[in-house]
Scaffold this motif. Structure first.
Motif, PDB file in Angstrom:
ATOM      1  N   ASN A   1      -8.803   4.678  13.446  1.00  0.00           N
ATOM      2  CA  ASN A   1     -10.185   5.062  13.746  1.00  0.00           C
ATOM      3  C   ASN A   1     -11.001   5.419  12.505  1.00  0.00           C
ATOM      4  O   ASN A   1     -12.201   5.598  12.594  1.00  0.00           O
ATOM      5  CB  ASN A   1     -10.231   6.195  14.786  1.00  0.00           C
ATOM      6  CG  ASN A   1      -9.468   7.420  14.327  1.00  0.00           C
ATOM      7  OD1 ASN A   1      -8.775   7.375  13.308  1.00  0.00           O
ATOM      8  ND2 ASN A   1      -9.589   8.486  15.083  1.00  0.00           N
TER       9      ASN A   1
ATOM     10  N   PHE B   1     -15.461   8.535  16.612  1.00  0.00           N
ATOM     11  CA  PHE B   1     -14.278   7.986  17.271  1.00  0.00           C
ATOM     12  C   PHE B   1     -13.216   9.086  17.377  1.00  0.00           C
ATOM     13  O   PHE B   1     -12.299   9.175  16.563  1.00  0.00           O
ATOM     14  CB  PHE B   1     -13.771   6.807  16.443  1.00  0.00           C
ATOM     15  CG  PHE B   1     -12.772   5.911  17.123  1.00  0.00           C
ATOM     16  CD1 PHE B   1     -12.054   6.291  18.252  1.00  0.00           C
ATOM     17  CD2 PHE B   1     -12.536   4.646  16.629  1.00  0.00           C
ATOM     18  CE1 PHE B   1     -11.135   5.465  18.848  1.00  0.00           C
ATOM     19  CE2 PHE B   1     -11.619   3.795  17.213  1.00  0.00           C
ATOM     20  CZ  PHE B   1     -10.923   4.216  18.321  1.00  0.00           C
TER      21      PHE B   1
ATOM     22  N   ASP C   1      -6.615   5.677  19.546  1.00  0.00           N
ATOM     23  CA  ASP C   1      -6.814   4.217  19.473  1.00  0.00           C
ATOM     24  C   ASP C   1      -5.680   3.446  20.135  1.00  0.00           C
ATOM     25  O   ASP C   1      -5.851   2.287  20.485  1.00  0.00           O
ATOM     26  CB  ASP C   1      -7.065   3.730  18.027  1.00  0.00           C
ATOM     27  CG  ASP C   1      -6.190   4.383  16.987  1.00  0.00           C
ATOM     28  OD1 ASP C   1      -4.984   4.574  17.283  1.00  0.00           O
ATOM     29  OD2 ASP C   1      -6.682   4.695  15.896  1.00  0.00           O
TER      30      ASP C   1
END
Lengths: 337, 337, 337, 337, 337, 337
Positions: E187, E204, E208
């Motif tokens: 991220n 973010f 992920d």
């Protein structure tokens, strides 16, 4: 190379063990073995095959012709055009046959394409590509890397096949001029990914790739590409690509062939099945290229047919390659007049 | 060509309807329309795009620069190198920007490859092929077939893209000499299988194929192939193939790309996914090549970045093409010194 | 079916809305609309297209010819050979043109193949297959499933196309005898996997598959296969396969074509590119099959060319299909004397 | 054909060398060798294999049965149905086993399909195709081309396998009638592209292709196609295609198989993996077809199982082939009643 | 999401423009528009769809049920199991319908597989994989990257679909325990190659990628893999893979399906054709997944059928995902007692 | 396993014939043969290879080390971690070399990947899959199915290879905890479709599939899948899949490899050509994996290099597998601390 219907009775190599080995492989040990080819030429033989490094193609072939033997010499005919002409002279004086080992002409795709060309299917061929590109397949054994003994690398070793095929299909042996470039770029690499293992950078004195642009007297162009080592994915060897006024031809790889053109106002591709047909449980019968080559030579000696490779044609191949090497040295075109 | 963030306010064509049509398509009819470009140049405009036949690229661009406009001119820059130099002079005097419409540089494959080349991934590029080969795709509309108005056929029309890409990737604008051949072989054919319908043999006065071999001052070779009509199956356009000392690159077709080389003693191929990724229900976001071209020009005018196509580069492309046409005429190399 | 260069001025359907809809789609609402075709025939029209269920092909076409109109009637020409002959008689008496809508003849593959056949490339065609096989694609709308209105199912609906193409390529309209079989095997199935949704078993009164073996007077054989529903993976429609003394032809699917034979002692396949060429950014220009059909009819009316589908040919197709249905009923061959 | 667990002790051929060769190949030279099969039949043998030209299948098999031997006779059972019936009679009188060498039944695809058919997976099979199409694979050795010795060409030689497989899967041996056509069209060709080299036109007296349409008493249709030489690309041999009321089956090539049908309202294809599974370093264990055939015969003799090919079934194959040859001669159907 | 046969009369969004846009898109501007969902719930509506960020799924759905509306809530049902249970309680008290938007269940492959599972074709399913792996397809718009508003990243966003499909096919909603790992590894990357353009590393905050191993009370195992960004080529989303005692099933990609097993002692693969059949000129008719989802909900409200997604099932999906997140935090299994 | 440059002088098997056979195969009958390994260990030998069932790996290896021999022991190192540690202790005391036969590390794909991992190309590897999935390839010979002698089935037999490769590439030997499940589901099947013929259900006492989820101390996850028999089409064996912070790697099948990642903002795949290059007439030279393994061991004994498989690494593989078996029994994680 085995020759059918022919007895092999003498073998020669400066390293005796190799001659002995050949004697056992091809004559079941019944042949004679020589270390000096001049001794062999004193034997009562009809024909001689010359399979030595390029440097000795001309002298041995000439001696053999002088000794009254028919000669099949490996390609390239010679290191340069002067030598090639000397061979032709010796042939003329001897009244014997001389041919060169361009065996790719005997492949099924080559035979089919030659027949199409002779029938005029392609019309007048004005653009061609002769291609002999390997990515990493440098022959590391023998004398292949030795400039002195071979006279060059991929251009003279495999480019010669591609150019021979191309000229033969075009039936055009009148070059006007050529330009060329020759590279020594990857021969110092290590961890090379080479097909036959890493080469020795010190011994690798010939070029690793070479390119040429040849203009024929009738205006046709031939682009020649050759490499043993090149960063590329366009890998093809011993193939020709032809563009004529009526049709074109392409060999995607050696052994395969397509013809292209226009029919009924539509573009077409014609693909011959070059295997001998075949059914589920049978692959078809085929004569091997090398056997066909040997048979053709043997028949010609016996007066039953013509040579398929005329040495005059091979001499032109050598002449053009010499022109490319020359142009690469001078940075100028090499004119053939 | 649409330019984003930019207002298009004037349109010119010697055929008024065409200018009107463009006005409606690109400016919703709010722009001014001209029949004589000299009138248009009197308008208060920042920049002008020149999209005329090749013969008028130079005069109009020069007039526009003189009139104080930035100029984007379609490829090829000009019919010959003398004109191209005149354009550069006009640019220098005007202090305005001049760029050329080589939009293939903006393709995702081109952008990726340029980044690799700039990063030194390919090492020193010593062999390249610039390819623009069509089988039967002769543009039958406009003035494409007219030698006088265009200065040539496929070589100057599409060969120019392939050569521009090649020089740009090599970042090498120093040619030593070129040889070339140019053919008019299929232009009399009927039932042609052409992509845009049969051509008129009488009007087809430019070449149908042309080939060149270019040697750069640093010893590198470029083989250039171009055709609108050729009996071949090796059809690729606006692509370059590069062989460097560290790696090679190939564009199998415009828009796709592979990098090749040796890693850990093994041959490898690296394939970038040039689309913008994407999932099952989405194809990814991408800027179109032509929009990127226009944006880059607009930003450069606004001082927000550099031109991506320098006219000096385009001038070298024109210079080499002129050399190939010249060599084809004389049967001798054309030296650039 | 749109007819170019032709004004459509009258439309008829027993359901008025449909005629209205056609009027708007093809004449921008400017045409006249009828419910009874006899009223329409009183109009001043050059030609009439008959697109009704099979049962009314003959009576309407005959009335139209009597009314002095040229007629294009949808395939099949009629439900049986007697009706077809009556149509030919009416045509002869009227002096007007009659043609049948076998539009598959206008496909690029069909046009190319017909040209080859006419040029004698295939030699004497002695074995052929006419194929119209669907796995589950029963047309569930309109009257397709109604034996009474259509006279049959897949054989008369799509088998007719395949047989027409085959006879046309063979240029052979002299059948000796035919045998056939007709099946109603899957028409009671549920959860059918049909392309257009499940059918209604009660309404599905025509056959679901039918097969025939036709021997021509010159000894040639035609195998005819047709189905709307069959447990098979060999799905092909509106295609013919031909074996001649000099070459063969195959349509792997409608729209594609290969020619096969022997050349230079090798089997070959020739594949035409049936699209109009094309380059990276352009697919080529092509006339649509149905437009070509309409143009051909319009030109013939204007005396600018011949009909491409002669009704005498279509009558033979109908005659043979009738023979197959007959043989399936009797379990005996149907002889055409 | 090798028979495992069985001692081969006697060999016969009218050319002694061949019998000697077989003796060495199958019995390490320890067997007896005969020139006249009548002498061999005097030996104390359990079973005899008849591998002679078709003309002598019946007489030798009958003599062998009379001599009290079990008999495996090569396909086709006999030249005609009368001979086949005579063989059945001899079998009945002898109380010995008689079987026919339809080895394609022992292929993995055939075994799998038979099991599916027996389990009712396909339902009632009402349409089938028996296919044995070669493009150019005419057997040029032995007596294959000799009408007198073989009774026919591809129909009786390879069509027989395809028809046997088809009837066996349908388990339907009740033909109603057959029509057929037989061609001698390519047997005069030269430069033939044949898998086994060019044939001698003078000796090629059998047909080169033959086709039939067979209607069974239960209404089912079988289309039979056979050729040794035909201009076609649809090359498949020893395969059957079946369409039943519940599912269909197709052998894309001999050895592969798919089943098709409808499940949950969707079309499906089921593909069995006919190899014996296998992992990265192992291909799986499999019994060869011909070994399985021999083992089955040997076991049946020892009372350990049934014959897999009943001679009554083979007789029907011969009967139908005779009907097709007959129909081709008369131009009329051949009724079996 | 469009609902057929249903009038959409009210729209709500905290950003008014969005509600207006939906009003025009789905109700031709005739609906009412709200900024506060509580106002909307005062309207006389039968049903409400909740399409907000995950954090508000539960409160809005509960308020809607309390207001006497049927509710379709987007997946995931809620941020955690406690919320999901509260929704079930509200549903029970309201007597209204509650369903969750797992639209992948309505795909043709899912429908086919569910039918097979219900028919017992797979036997007892003891091993399964739920897969939702993207290489670089991080949704960069809305609140997808916001841990606080969504409760997680790919696991709760797309892993939830894969797990729902898996549990539904297994018809097994009794988890024993789960372990899991959750990663924030890519991220912070730049030049990400993301399908929707580069993400903002600062925003973010969710994981992920995330992985889980779930053991069911009956001993079955489910391996769950989910990612938005992962260095991998095994990209598949919203698919399940099942291994049962009688057969297995695999979805190579969402929308395709194969069944595998053993038949007649051979491994087989069964491939359904999930399109609606189709012929040359027609692709077949199909209901879109999302339409089928909406229709099913509308019919259930009208008492014409059952909900296809029971909220009790969706609650278990949420419960297991919570368990995986929990295990990733604690480094210990999460037991569902 | 042959060891080059090494003389094999003694062979041992409790079944004498096998030892005799090995003596002839590897030593031309000149070696000594033993029935009791303790006798063999009295011989003057440098090294010993242990190729017995898993149960005796530890005791024989320890005795051999005590007897002063270097030892190469087949994988898995031992039935459990306690035995493995005892082997390490014996090694330490003996001062001799101990290595384990994980030959998949010597595959070209493994060697290439290891080099990439060591060069940091993948970055920090945080997610991996170790896969050893067969569909039906249960080894039915020897003691493979015997729980008592082998300690397990596919997990300990082939899962061990996949896990070893994975840990080796990650260079991570610090497991935190593992969970697992083990199944005996298909071992009672008949007509199994097994690669090596049907198994005997009574003897098949080990598991037929097993799965694990391993969390490493640094937070990385490994998913381990193994089966000899499973209804699945995802068949791969002895492969690893790696996802790192910089790149990923996948082995589509053992022997092939791709590397994936992001370059210039685009996703790429790099594919090495793992064969040794090669040209038309030559496949390239390659050392076989097993020869490389033996050479490496022999060189290490001679002090010319390191062992490629450290027994400490193999011990961790055994430790993790024991943890998975343990977790499957207890239904709880197995913690390694």
């Amino acid at each position: 190379m085995k020759i059918r219907d022919v007895e092999m009775t003498a073998f020669c190599d400066i390293i005796s063990e190799r001659a002995e080995k050949a004697n056992h492989e091809y004559a079941e040990g019944r042949g004679k073995v020589f270390k000096d080819y001049r001794e062999l030429l004193k034997e009562d033989l009809d024909a001689v095959c010359v399979l030595t490094p390029n440097i000795s193609h001309a002298p041995i072939s000439i001696d053999a012709l002088k000794a009254g033997k028919h000669v099949m010499c490996e390609k390239p005919m010679a290191k340069n055009y002067a030598e090639a002409r000397a061979m032709l002279d010796a042939r003329d004086k001897s009244g014997k046959l001389l041919t060169i080992g361009y065996q790719n002409r005997y492949r099924p795709d080559s035979l089919f394409l030659k027949e199409e060309c002779d029938n005029g299917v392609l019309g007048n061929i004005y653009f061609a590509k002769a291609t002999a590109i390997r990515r990493r397949a440098v022959p590391t054994w023998g004398v292949f890397l030795d400039e002195e003994k071979q006279g060059g690398g991929p251009l003279i070793d495999i480019g010669t096949h591609a150019l021979d095929l191309t000229l033969f299909m075009m039936n055009n042996y009148e070059p006007a001029y050529a330009v060329g470039t020759v590279y020594h770029k990857l021969n110092k690499d290590k961890k090379t990914g080479n097909a036959w293992g890493d080469w020795d950078p010190k011994k690798f004195t010939v070029e690793d790739s070479a390119f040429g642009f040849i203009v024929m007297k009738n205006g046709a162009t031939i682009i020649l590409q050759s490499s043993w080592a090149l960063n590329t994915t366009e890998v093809r060897e011993a193939v020709t690509t032809l563009s004529g006024t009526k049709a074109g031809a392409d060999m995607p790889q050696a052994g395969s062939l397509t013809i292209n053109g226009i029919k009924n106002g539509k573009q077409y591709v014609l693909t011959p099945d070059l295997k001998a047909g075949g059914v589920a449980f049978y692959d078809g019968a085929a004569v091997k290229d090398s056997d066909l080559e040997a048979q053709t030579f043997a028949k010609a000696i016996q007066g039953k047919g013509k040579l398929y490779v005329q040495p005059e044609e091979a001499a032109v191949v050598t002449r053009i390659l010499e022109g490319i090497y020359d142009s690469a040295k001078t940075g100028k075109p090499h004119y053939f007049n």
